[in-house]
Scaffold this motif. Structure first.
Motif, PDB file in Angstrom:
ATOM      1  N   UNK A  85       0.826  -1.216   0.000  1.00  0.00           N
ATOM      2  CA  UNK A  85       0.000   0.000   0.000  1.00  0.00           C
ATOM      3  C   UNK A  85       0.857   1.262   0.000  1.00  0.00           C
ATOM      4  N   UNK A  86       1.990   1.232   0.695  1.00  0.00           N
ATOM      5  CA  UNK A  86       2.825   2.441   0.740  1.00  0.00           C
ATOM      6  C   UNK A  86       3.325   2.821  -0.645  1.00  0.00           C
ATOM      7  N   UNK A  87       3.528   1.835  -1.521  1.00  0.00           N
ATOM      8  CA  UNK A  87       3.975   2.133  -2.885  1.00  0.00           C
ATOM      9  C   UNK A  87       2.823   2.669  -3.729  1.00  0.00           C
ATOM     10  N   UNK A  88       1.603   2.205  -3.466  1.00  0.00           N
ATOM     11  CA  UNK A  88       0.433   2.751  -4.154  1.00  0.00           C
ATOM     12  C   UNK A  88       0.243   4.208  -3.729  1.00  0.00           C
ATOM     13  N   UNK A  89       0.394   4.477  -2.445  1.00  0.00           N
ATOM     14  CA  UNK A  89       0.284   5.864  -1.955  1.00  0.00           C
ATOM     15  C   UNK A  89       1.358   6.741  -2.587  1.00  0.00           C
ATOM     16  N   UNK A  90       2.569   6.225  -2.698  1.00  0.00           N
ATOM     17  CA  UNK A  90       3.664   6.978  -3.334  1.00  0.00           C
ATOM     18  C   UNK A  90       3.332   7.253  -4.803  1.00  0.00           C
ATOM     19  N   UNK A  91       2.808   6.245  -5.499  1.00  0.00           N
ATOM     20  CA  UNK A  91       2.400   6.410  -6.892  1.00  0.00           C
ATOM     21  C   UNK A  91       1.389   7.549  -7.019  1.00  0.00           C
ATOM     22  N   UNK A  92       0.394   7.556  -6.144  1.00  0.00           N
ATOM     23  CA  UNK A  92      -0.648   8.579  -6.189  1.00  0.00           C
ATOM     24  C   UNK A  92      -0.112   9.956  -5.824  1.00  0.00           C
ATOM     25  N   UNK A  93       0.875   9.989  -4.952  1.00  0.00           N
ATOM     26  CA  UNK A  93       1.478  11.259  -4.532  1.00  0.00           C
ATOM     27  C   UNK A  93       2.390  11.831  -5.624  1.00  0.00           C
TER      28      UNK A  93
ATOM     29  N   UNK B 237       2.621  10.785  -8.912  1.00  0.00           N
ATOM     30  CA  UNK B 237       1.932  10.812 -10.199  1.00  0.00           C
ATOM     31  C   UNK B 237       2.863  10.708 -11.415  1.00  0.00           C
ATOM     32  N   UNK B 238       3.711   9.668 -11.464  1.00  0.00           N
ATOM     33  CA  UNK B 238       4.581   9.511 -12.641  1.00  0.00           C
ATOM     34  C   UNK B 238       3.751   9.168 -13.879  1.00  0.00           C
ATOM     35  N   UNK B 239       4.320   9.430 -15.032  1.00  0.00           N
ATOM     36  CA  UNK B 239       3.626   9.138 -16.287  1.00  0.00           C
ATOM     37  C   UNK B 239       3.847   7.672 -16.660  1.00  0.00           C
ATOM     38  N   UNK B 240       3.117   6.803 -15.973  1.00  0.00           N
ATOM     39  CA  UNK B 240       3.170   5.360 -16.202  1.00  0.00           C
ATOM     40  C   UNK B 240       1.743   4.834 -16.213  1.00  0.00           C
ATOM     41  N   UNK B 241       1.592   3.596 -16.663  1.00  0.00           N
ATOM     42  CA  UNK B 241       0.267   2.965 -16.644  1.00  0.00           C
ATOM     43  C   UNK B 241      -0.037   2.397 -15.271  1.00  0.00           C
ATOM     44  N   UNK B 242       1.019   1.957 -14.560  1.00  0.00           N
ATOM     45  CA  UNK B 242       0.757   1.410 -13.245  1.00  0.00           C
ATOM     46  C   UNK B 242       1.954   0.747 -12.613  1.00  0.00           C
ATOM     47  N   UNK B 243       1.668  -0.024 -11.552  1.00  0.00           N
ATOM     48  CA  UNK B 243       2.665  -0.751 -10.773  1.00  0.00           C
ATOM     49  C   UNK B 243       2.361  -2.238 -10.829  1.00  0.00           C
ATOM     50  N   UNK B 244       3.413  -3.038 -10.689  1.00  0.00           N
ATOM     51  CA  UNK B 244       3.228  -4.482 -10.627  1.00  0.00           C
ATOM     52  C   UNK B 244       4.264  -5.118  -9.716  1.00  0.00           C
ATOM     53  N   UNK B 245       3.833  -6.147  -9.006  1.00  0.00           N
ATOM     54  CA  UNK B 245       4.727  -7.102  -8.361  1.00  0.00           C
ATOM     55  C   UNK B 245       4.422  -8.412  -9.078  1.00  0.00           C
ATOM     56  N   UNK B 246       5.219  -8.738 -10.108  1.00  0.00           N
ATOM     57  CA  UNK B 246       4.956  -9.954 -10.878  1.00  0.00           C
ATOM     58  C   UNK B 246       5.036 -11.208 -10.013  1.00  0.00           C
ATOM     59  N   UNK B 247       4.206 -12.171 -10.331  1.00  0.00           N
ATOM     60  CA  UNK B 247       4.202 -13.420  -9.581  1.00  0.00           C
ATOM     61  C   UNK B 247       3.578 -13.247  -8.216  1.00  0.00           C
TER      62      UNK B 247
END
Length: 163
Positions: free
Chosen positions: A107-115, A117-127
């Motif tokens: 969740x802390x990485x999702x919060x960082x993403x939202x804070x 706001x990089x120009x990416x489609x999203x985040x993943x932890x594969x597997x």
């Protein structure tokens, strides 16, 4: 003969209890909903029987996110629809704001993403790495990376765990 505390002692204890309860409620009202009110809802697409996905949902809720779960017998079409590269797939797919969150992302990485706001489609932890949120096995943490991905499939390391 047994000795009983005086009426005043009981009254003081009751008063202290009321003050502590009021502080607890005040703290919750100040920190609890205020934190979650600023976070967008997370919509999670997962198999109805997947327990690790349910644990990830609980992790997100405990970190202040409102979560809506969409149970799907087949999650593959959702992954295709949101533009997830197959090499980054995990067991569940989530959408938060304009971002895709694939797998057991903390969740802390999702919060960082939202804070940030990089120009990416999203985040993943594969597997499904052991030790990631929802995949806890005691204190064991396999090394894993949280990666960003773009619509064209480019990836970059966003965070590392278990190093």
């Amino acid at each position: 003969m047994a000795s009983f505390a005086s009426y005043q002692t009981h009254l003081k204890a009751f008063g202290v209890g009321i003050v502590l309860a009021a502080l607890g409620v005040g703290g919750y009202l100040y920190f609890g909903p205020a934190a979650s009110a600023s976070l967008p809802t997370v919509t999670v697409y997962k198999s109805p029987s997947c327990q690790c996905c349910s644990k990830w949902v609980t992790h997100m809720e405990e970190q202040g996110f409102q979560v809506e779960v969409e149970s799907k017998l087949r999650v593959g079409p959702v992954k295709e629809q949101v533009g997830l590269p197959s090499s980054l797939a995990a067991c569940h797919t989530a959408v938060v704001g304009e971002y895709v969150v694939e797998g057991h992302v903390p969740a802390q990485e999702v919060k960082r993403l939202l804070r940030e706001r990089p120009e990416v489609r999203g985040l993943s932890v594969p597997g499904m790495p052991v030790g990631s949120p929802g995949m806890e096995r005691g204190n064991r943490v396999e090394p894993y990376e949280v990666v960003t991905f773009t619509p064209s499939g480019e990836t970059s390391v966003f965070a590392r765990y278990g190093q």
